[in-house]
Design a protein around this motif. Structure first.
Motif, PDB file in Angstrom:
ATOM      1  N   UNK A  36       0.819  -1.206   0.000  1.00 26.83           N
ATOM      2  CA  UNK A  36       0.000   0.000   0.000  1.00 26.83           C
ATOM      3  C   UNK A  36       0.859   1.264   0.000  1.00 26.83           C
ATOM      4  N   UNK A  37       2.062   1.163   0.592  1.00 29.42           N
ATOM      5  CA  UNK A  37       2.862   2.353   0.837  1.00 29.42           C
ATOM      6  C   UNK A  37       4.175   2.327   0.044  1.00 29.42           C
ATOM      7  N   UNK A  38       4.736   3.514  -0.069  1.00 29.02           N
ATOM      8  CA  UNK A  38       6.101   3.687  -0.572  1.00 29.02           C
ATOM      9  C   UNK A  38       6.758   4.722   0.332  1.00 29.02           C
ATOM     10  N   UNK A  39       6.835   4.362   1.602  1.00 24.54           N
ATOM     11  CA  UNK A  39       7.256   5.292   2.643  1.00 24.54           C
ATOM     12  C   UNK A  39       8.310   4.617   3.521  1.00 24.54           C
ATOM     13  N   UNK A  40       9.503   5.174   3.539  1.00 22.23           N
ATOM     14  CA  UNK A  40      10.617   4.593   4.289  1.00 22.23           C
ATOM     15  C   UNK A  40      10.313   4.490   5.779  1.00 22.23           C
ATOM     16  N   UNK A  93       8.759  10.959  -9.318  1.00 23.30           N
ATOM     17  CA  UNK A  93       7.987  10.796  -8.094  1.00 23.30           C
ATOM     18  C   UNK A  93       8.019  12.034  -7.207  1.00 23.30           C
ATOM     19  N   UNK A  94       9.119  12.771  -7.260  1.00 16.79           N
ATOM     20  CA  UNK A  94       9.285  13.909  -6.354  1.00 16.79           C
ATOM     21  C   UNK A  94       9.124  15.262  -7.038  1.00 16.79           C
ATOM     22  N   UNK A 117      16.573   2.960  -2.098  1.00 18.59           N
ATOM     23  CA  UNK A 117      16.643   2.610  -0.680  1.00 18.59           C
ATOM     24  C   UNK A 117      15.272   2.228  -0.144  1.00 18.59           C
ATOM     25  N   UNK A 118      14.263   3.014  -0.496  1.00 19.88           N
ATOM     26  CA  UNK A 118      12.892   2.743  -0.047  1.00 19.88           C
ATOM     27  C   UNK A 118      12.381   1.424  -0.605  1.00 19.88           C
ATOM     28  N   UNK A 119      12.633   1.186  -1.898  1.00 17.43           N
ATOM     29  CA  UNK A 119      12.164  -0.045  -2.541  1.00 17.43           C
ATOM     30  C   UNK A 119      12.853  -1.271  -1.952  1.00 17.43           C
ATOM     31  N   UNK A 270       1.450   9.085  -1.380  1.00 18.46           N
ATOM     32  CA  UNK A 270       2.449   8.827  -2.407  1.00 18.46           C
ATOM     33  C   UNK A 270       3.801   8.496  -1.843  1.00 18.46           C
ATOM     34  N   UNK A 271       4.825   8.755  -2.630  1.00 19.51           N
ATOM     35  CA  UNK A 271       6.208   8.471  -2.266  1.00 19.51           C
ATOM     36  C   UNK A 271       6.709   9.528  -1.278  1.00 19.51           C
ATOM     37  N   UNK A 272       7.245   9.084  -0.149  1.00 22.00           N
ATOM     38  CA  UNK A 272       7.759  10.025   0.853  1.00 22.00           C
ATOM     39  C   UNK A 272       9.212  10.342   0.568  1.00 22.00           C
TER      40      UNK A 272
END
Length: 275
Positions: A36-40, A93-94, A117-119, A270-272
């Motif tokens: 659900x997330x893409x948040x480190x 993304x940013x 890194x997040x992925x 979204x992407x953090x």
């Protein structure tokens, strides 16, 4: 079947005693929440929780090493391909672009490195809970739990056989590989070029498939002789009723899923990227 019977590791932890169907619900919930997330930040919290649960299960590290290295190699290869093929993907993304590492035809930016890194952490977040499910779930108990939840017993038994056959397939691969090495088909660095070693390794596929088909035929004949599938229902020798702790764990999984969906819809969409 092998003596080990499966990847299951004997133990008396809370997760070993947990109902197999509840562990499946926990695995599915964890997977859904992760994707659900893409948040480190969320992945750090989930990874810490997953590692804590894995440590509490007291599974020997040696049993988990192979799967850990497989995921680590996959993550590294995936990261390298992303960096080489789309070195500025993070900018999409940013909305920002901070050039960092020139690679000739393009420049890898900070945003893409943070995305990588997040992925990577996202993949690692799934590892502890997957290992927990694989190594603390007895195939027969899991099949009984699936049937208890309403799954057809033929499907539940198929899942049980699949779990049991993994160690047999691995051992058969080792046996065939050792036999071929004794006949001069090596796969080590001293046995020739990488292409030759890969060709030698590919020769294992045919006898492995033949052996697997023989095993499948033997199991199928044995099940037919015992009248498997003749009745619409069956009982389970290793079936156990759900305990109060199992129901509590299933409830917590439901609450976690609801919380994750609420956070996704209302706060983190979204992407953090902190910079």
């Amino acid at each position: 079947m092998s003596k080990a019977g499966s990847l299951f590791v004997e133990g008396d932890s809370f997760f070993h005693r947990m109902d197999g169907a509840v562990k499946l619900i926990m695995l599915l919930t964890w997977t859904v929440v992760t994707f659900l997330f893409l948040d480190l930040r969320i992945f750090v919290v989930m990874l810490a929780g997953g590692v804590t649960m894995l440590l509490l299960s007291r599974i020997p590290v040696k049993r988990m090493a192979l799967l850990f290295w497989v995921l680590a190699i996959f993550t590294i290869i995936n990261s390298v391909f992303i960096l080489l093929i789309t070195p500025r993907f993070g900018s999409t993304l940013t909305g920002s672009n901070t050039p960092l590492i020139p690679i000739g035809y393009d420049t890898i930016n900070t945003e893409t490195l943070f995305y990588i890194l997040t992925l990577s952490l996202k993949y690692l977040t799934l590892l502890p809970i997957t290992l927990l499910f694989i190594f603390t779930t007895h195939p027969s108990r899991f099949a009984a739990s699936l049937n208890k939840l309403g799954a057809p017993y033929k499907l539940a038994y198929s899942v049980s056989i699949a779990f049991r056959y993994i160690p047999d397939l691995t051992q058969e691969f080792k046996n065939i590989l050792n036999a071929m090495q004794m006949r001069g088909l090596g796969i080590s660095r001293s046995d020739g070029s990488l292409l030759r070693r890969m060709r030698n390794l590919s020769l294992v596929v045919v006898p492995l498939l033949q052996s697997s088909l023989q095993h499948i035929e033997s199991v199928s004949d044995a099940m037919d002789l015992r009248g498997f599938g003749a009745r619409p229902k069956r009982t389970w020798y290793m079936g156990t009723p759900m305990s109060r702790s199992d129901k509590t764990a299933a409830l917590l999984c439901g609450l976690l899923l609801i919380l994750a969906i609420t956070v996704k819809v209302s706060f983190i969409k979204g992407f953090w990227y902190p910079f």
